[in-house]
Motif scaffolding. Structure first.
Motif, PDB file in Angstrom:
ATOM      1  N   GLU A  34     -67.135  30.792  23.450  1.00 43.31           N
ATOM      2  CA  GLU A  34     -68.564  30.136  24.014  1.00 43.31           C
ATOM      3  C   GLU A  34     -69.635  31.331  23.608  1.00 43.31           C
ATOM      4  OE1 GLU A  34     -69.455  27.847  26.608  1.00 43.31           O
ATOM      5  OE2 GLU A  34     -67.224  27.298  26.228  1.00 43.31           O
ATOM      6  N   LYS A  35     -69.380  32.590  23.087  1.00 35.97           N
ATOM      7  CA  LYS A  35     -70.328  33.680  22.589  1.00 35.97           C
ATOM      8  C   LYS A  35     -70.861  33.113  21.132  1.00 35.97           C
ATOM      9  CE  LYS A  35     -66.966  36.701  20.346  1.00 35.97           C
ATOM     10  NZ  LYS A  35     -66.348  37.963  20.402  1.00 35.97           N
ATOM     11  N   MET A  36     -70.151  32.125  20.496  1.00 37.75           N
ATOM     12  CA  MET A  36     -70.622  31.603  19.249  1.00 37.75           C
ATOM     13  C   MET A  36     -71.815  30.692  19.558  1.00 37.75           C
ATOM     14  SD  MET A  36     -68.870  33.548  17.321  1.00 37.75           S
ATOM     15  CE  MET A  36     -68.458  32.975  15.727  1.00 37.75           C
ATOM     16  N   LEU A  37     -71.776  30.003  20.559  1.00 37.47           N
ATOM     17  CA  LEU A  37     -72.974  28.908  20.684  1.00 37.47           C
ATOM     18  C   LEU A  37     -74.189  29.316  20.403  1.00 37.47           C
ATOM     19  CD1 LEU A  37     -71.247  27.117  23.991  1.00 37.47           C
ATOM     20  CD2 LEU A  37     -71.007  26.432  21.464  1.00 37.47           C
ATOM     21  N   PRO A  38     -74.624  30.434  20.854  1.00 34.98           N
ATOM     22  CA  PRO A  38     -76.224  30.671  20.566  1.00 34.98           C
ATOM     23  C   PRO A  38     -76.497  30.692  18.989  1.00 34.98           C
ATOM     24  CG  PRO A  38     -75.432  31.927  22.346  1.00 34.98           C
ATOM     25  CD  PRO A  38     -74.322  31.364  21.773  1.00 34.98           C
ATOM     26  N   GLY A  39     -75.447  31.314  18.254  1.00 38.18           N
ATOM     27  CA  GLY A  39     -75.591  31.520  16.941  1.00 38.18           C
ATOM     28  C   GLY A  39     -75.541  29.932  16.439  1.00 38.18           C
ATOM     29  N   LEU A  40     -74.769  29.059  16.559  1.00 36.12           N
ATOM     30  CA  LEU A  40     -74.699  27.834  16.104  1.00 36.12           C
ATOM     31  C   LEU A  40     -76.000  27.032  16.586  1.00 36.12           C
ATOM     32  CD1 LEU A  40     -70.952  26.690  16.916  1.00 36.12           C
ATOM     33  CD2 LEU A  40     -72.138  26.995  14.491  1.00 36.12           C
ATOM     34  N   GLY A  41     -76.639  27.369  17.638  1.00 35.52           N
ATOM     35  CA  GLY A  41     -77.773  26.847  18.226  1.00 35.52           C
ATOM     36  C   GLY A  41     -79.061  27.268  17.242  1.00 35.52           C
ATOM     37  N   VAL A  42     -79.024  28.457  16.781  1.00 37.18           N
ATOM     38  CA  VAL A  42     -79.895  28.753  15.986  1.00 37.18           C
ATOM     39  C   VAL A  42     -79.893  28.302  14.457  1.00 37.18           C
ATOM     40  CG1 VAL A  42     -80.890  31.047  14.710  1.00 37.18           C
ATOM     41  CG2 VAL A  42     -80.350  31.013  17.022  1.00 37.18           C
ATOM     42  N   LEU A  43     -78.645  27.913  14.282  1.00 35.57           N
ATOM     43  CA  LEU A  43     -78.388  27.578  12.700  1.00 35.57           C
ATOM     44  C   LEU A  43     -78.695  26.091  12.654  1.00 35.57           C
ATOM     45  CD1 LEU A  43     -75.064  28.933  11.720  1.00 35.57           C
ATOM     46  CD2 LEU A  43     -77.235  29.682  11.065  1.00 35.57           C
ATOM     47  N   PHE A  44     -78.714  25.277  13.933  1.00 36.13           N
ATOM     48  CA  PHE A  44     -78.903  23.972  13.905  1.00 36.13           C
ATOM     49  C   PHE A  44     -80.323  23.904  14.005  1.00 36.13           C
ATOM     50  CE2 PHE A  44     -80.068  20.128  16.298  1.00 36.13           C
ATOM     51  CZ  PHE A  44     -79.685  19.244  15.818  1.00 36.13           C
ATOM     52  N   GLU A  45     -81.041  24.790  14.877  1.00 32.84           N
ATOM     53  CA  GLU A  45     -82.498  24.810  14.706  1.00 32.84           C
ATOM     54  C   GLU A  45     -83.094  24.860  13.538  1.00 32.84           C
ATOM     55  OE1 GLU A  45     -85.684  26.955  17.708  1.00 32.84           O
ATOM     56  OE2 GLU A  45     -84.269  28.236  16.515  1.00 32.84           O
ATOM     57  N   LEU A  46     -82.514  25.735  12.563  1.00 31.75           N
ATOM     58  CA  LEU A  46     -82.959  25.993  11.131  1.00 31.75           C
ATOM     59  C   LEU A  46     -82.882  24.592  10.373  1.00 31.75           C
ATOM     60  CD1 LEU A  46     -81.722  29.589  10.573  1.00 31.75           C
ATOM     61  CD2 LEU A  46     -84.028  28.930  11.032  1.00 31.75           C
ATOM     62  N   ILE A  47     -81.670  24.102  10.418  1.00 26.36           N
ATOM     63  CA  ILE A  47     -81.412  22.759   9.898  1.00 26.36           C
ATOM     64  C   ILE A  47     -82.591  21.750  10.267  1.00 26.36           C
ATOM     65  CG2 ILE A  47     -79.632  20.950   9.562  1.00 26.36           C
ATOM     66  CD1 ILE A  47     -77.416  23.076   9.997  1.00 26.36           C
ATOM     67  N   TRP A  48     -82.659  21.765  11.390  1.00 25.01           N
ATOM     68  CA  TRP A  48     -83.516  20.732  12.010  1.00 25.01           C
ATOM     69  C   TRP A  48     -85.003  20.780  11.495  1.00 25.01           C
ATOM     70  CZ3 TRP A  48     -82.657  16.334  14.993  1.00 25.01           C
ATOM     71  CH2 TRP A  48     -83.832  15.699  15.316  1.00 25.01           C
TER      72      TRP A  48
END
Length: 74
Positions: A34-48
């Protein structure tokens, strides 16, 4: 204490090459923590933010398919 999570994550990966970025994503998903989810969210935001409308639609289509698949697996 002012903690800007987005900035910290971006700073942490700013010098990564494509292989390292991919490894970061794959590792985060495989660990399933679960602690990795914020990081993945930031990466997705950058991709988007860097995607055109066609790519955004492809991502939404893929997301829709993934959600449908995941919901039938539970």
């Amino acid at each position: 204490m002012d903690l800007n999570l987005r900035k910290a994550i971006v700073t942490n990966i700013a010098s990564n090459n494509q292989d390292e970025l991919e490894a970061t994503i794959v590792d985060a998903i495989q660990q399933g923590e679960e602690k990795m989810l914020p990081g993945l969210g930031v990466l997705f935001e950058l991709i988007w933010q860097q995607s055109d409308e066609e790519n955004k639609q492809e991502m939404i289509d893929s997301l829709e398919q993934g959600v449908k698949h995941a919901s039938t697996q539970e």
